[in-house]
Design a protein around this motif. Structure first.
Motif, PDB file in Angstrom:
ATOM      1  N   GLY A 162      -0.041   8.444  10.324  1.00  0.00           N
ATOM      2  CA  GLY A 162       1.232   8.939   9.833  1.00  0.00           C
ATOM      3  C   GLY A 162       1.069   9.774   8.576  1.00  0.00           C
ATOM      4  O   GLY A 162      -0.042  10.166   8.203  1.00  0.00           O
ATOM      5  N   GLY A 167       3.601   4.905   4.757  1.00  0.00           N
ATOM      6  CA  GLY A 167       4.041   3.612   5.255  1.00  0.00           C
ATOM      7  C   GLY A 167       4.506   3.627   6.697  1.00  0.00           C
ATOM      8  O   GLY A 167       5.298   2.775   7.107  1.00  0.00           O
ATOM      9  N   LYS A 168       3.985   4.572   7.487  1.00  0.00           N
ATOM     10  CA  LYS A 168       4.392   4.678   8.887  1.00  0.00           C
ATOM     11  C   LYS A 168       3.196   4.619   9.842  1.00  0.00           C
ATOM     12  O   LYS A 168       3.281   5.042  10.988  1.00  0.00           O
ATOM     13  CB  LYS A 168       5.174   5.973   9.106  1.00  0.00           C
ATOM     14  N   ARG A 170       0.234   3.186  12.365  1.00  0.00           N
ATOM     15  CA  ARG A 170       0.276   2.278  13.513  1.00  0.00           C
ATOM     16  C   ARG A 170      -1.133   2.046  14.064  1.00  0.00           C
ATOM     17  O   ARG A 170      -2.015   2.880  13.915  1.00  0.00           O
ATOM     18  CB  ARG A 170       1.162   2.851  14.618  1.00  0.00           C
ATOM     19  N   TRP A 194       0.533  -2.904  15.675  1.00  0.00           N
ATOM     20  CA  TRP A 194       0.983  -2.962  14.288  1.00  0.00           C
ATOM     21  C   TRP A 194       1.691  -1.652  13.956  1.00  0.00           C
ATOM     22  O   TRP A 194       1.257  -0.578  14.381  1.00  0.00           O
ATOM     23  CB  TRP A 194      -0.194  -3.142  13.316  1.00  0.00           C
ATOM     24  N   SER A 195       2.765  -1.737  13.218  1.00  0.00           N
ATOM     25  CA  SER A 195       3.497  -0.547  12.787  1.00  0.00           C
ATOM     26  C   SER A 195       3.868  -0.695  11.313  1.00  0.00           C
ATOM     27  O   SER A 195       3.699  -1.771  10.724  1.00  0.00           O
ATOM     28  CB  SER A 195       4.751  -0.335  13.643  1.00  0.00           C
ATOM     29  N   ASP A 196       4.346   0.387  10.729  1.00  0.00           N
ATOM     30  CA  ASP A 196       4.753   0.417   9.317  1.00  0.00           C
ATOM     31  C   ASP A 196       3.614   0.000   8.379  1.00  0.00           C
ATOM     32  O   ASP A 196       3.850  -0.627   7.339  1.00  0.00           O
ATOM     33  CB  ASP A 196       5.981  -0.465   9.084  1.00  0.00           C
ATOM     34  N   GLU A 199      -1.396   3.349   5.739  1.00  0.00           N
ATOM     35  CA  GLU A 199      -2.094   4.528   6.264  1.00  0.00           C
ATOM     36  C   GLU A 199      -3.438   4.100   6.869  1.00  0.00           C
ATOM     37  O   GLU A 199      -4.498   4.355   6.303  1.00  0.00           O
ATOM     38  CB  GLU A 199      -2.307   5.566   5.151  1.00  0.00           C
ATOM     39  N   ASP A 214      -7.571   1.082   5.099  1.00  0.00           N
ATOM     40  CA  ASP A 214      -6.259   1.701   4.900  1.00  0.00           C
ATOM     41  C   ASP A 214      -6.300   2.455   3.581  1.00  0.00           C
ATOM     42  O   ASP A 214      -6.617   1.875   2.542  1.00  0.00           O
ATOM     43  CB  ASP A 214      -5.162   0.633   4.879  1.00  0.00           C
ATOM     44  N   ARG A 238       0.573 -10.502  10.795  1.00  0.00           N
ATOM     45  CA  ARG A 238       0.435  -9.860   9.503  1.00  0.00           C
ATOM     46  C   ARG A 238      -1.035  -9.868   9.102  1.00  0.00           C
ATOM     47  O   ARG A 238      -1.697 -10.914   9.119  1.00  0.00           O
ATOM     48  CB  ARG A 238       1.260 -10.596   8.448  1.00  0.00           C
TER      49      ARG A 238
END
Length: 303
Positions: A162, A167-168, A170, A194-196, A199, A214, A238
């Motif tokens: 994203g 913060g988008k 996946r 996983w989403s949101d 990076e 990330d 999580r």
């Protein structure tokens, strides 16, 4: 048997060999091409991707001023002892080569960021195939970066990071083979696990655990994460943050035997991270290497 890391230096593009555990750095290949990013190895060769030469906006500093949308990335190979490199996927046959992995049986898989796809090819350069292709209209949300494969279960995992610090991000999963009657552009077996995420970048699968770097905004970004693989149809738990404070975390290699994960970043660091359930548990993360050049892909190699 002693182990080493192979690491990619972005500018100028080189393949480096890092001895373990002392962190001594040697150059395996002086010219790895423009912007190398993903690296993998088998007994026959070392393989890596290149992002290609970007178009640069002199008025915009840093990565924001680099446009990698031209199709001039590639996949390349060299002997484990060095020598003359060769092209498996020549520059121009793909857009932006990112993380690369191998199934250990002669097939390479990689993410093509601006190409918005996951592809594979034989280690001899034959059989170039797209497995996932996201529509052009998805833009940056459809750009693919990290890749991992699970041969035993027949699964493919990849990241779509994203927007920068957006913060988008996946992490997705699909079959290693496209379902009958479907295509890379239109397949019904894609799951968003996983989403949101800040990076997500590179992936590593170790048994039932998926690890990823990330490079997003803290506190959840610029981290090393892991989580168990979810069953079919379920979202991922999580993630557990194993280490933070990286400076644009990119490359990832996990050595389950020694209980260490290694993470490279764009500030030229390779950090060793003791795993909480391994023989090095309880030790603080530490810098193995500090170089004056940005580093991307990592992989482990014997000897």
């Amino acid at each position: 048997m002693p182990k080493a890391l192979l690491a990619l230096q972005v500018l100028p593009g080189k393949v480096l060999r890092v001895s373990l555990p002392d962190g001594r750095v040697h150059t395996l290949l002086e010219d790895a091409g423009p912007a190398p990013d993903g690296i993998a190895v088998d007994p026959a060769a070392v393989y890596w991707t290149t992002m290609g030469e970007p178009l640069t906006d002199p008025g915009t500093p840093g990565e924001a001023g680099q446009d990698f949308s031209r199709p001039n990335g590639g996949v390349h190979a060299v002997s484990p002892t060095g020598g003359r490199p060769r092209d498996l996927v020549p520059p121009g046959a793909m857009t932006t080569g990112k993380q690369l992995t191998t199934d250990g049986a002669g097939t390479l898989y990689w993410a093509d960021r601006e190409g918005r796809r996951i592809s594979r090819v034989g280690a001899d350069g034959t059989g170039l195939t797209d497995l996932v292709v996201n529509p052009a209209g998805t833009g940056i949300m459809g750009e693919c970066v990290g890749v991992a494969i699970d041969v035993a279960r027949g699964h493919l995992y990849w990241t779509q990071k994203g927007p920068a610090k957006g913060g988008k991000g996946r992490i997705l999963r699909a079959g290693l083979e496209i379902p009958a009657g479907q295509s890379a552009e239109n397949r019904t077996d894609v799951e968003v696990l996983w989403s949101d995420l800040p990076e997500p970048i590179d992936l590593h699968l170790d048994g039932d655990l998926l690890y990823w770097t990330d490079r997003g905004a803290p506190p959840a970004g610029n981290t090393l994460n892991r989580a168990p693989l979810p069953p079919a149809g379920a979202a991922g738990r999580r993630p557990e943050i194993l280490a933070d404070g990286f400076e644009e975390a990119i490359g990832l290699a996990v050595d389950g035997e020694s209980g260490l994960a290694y993470v490279s970043d764009l500030r030229g660091h390779i950090r060793a991270v003791p795993l909480p359930d391994g023989p090095a548990a309880g030790r603080e993360p530490y810098d193995l290497v500090r170089l004056p050049y940005p580093l991307t892909g990592l992989c482990l190699v014997d000897g």
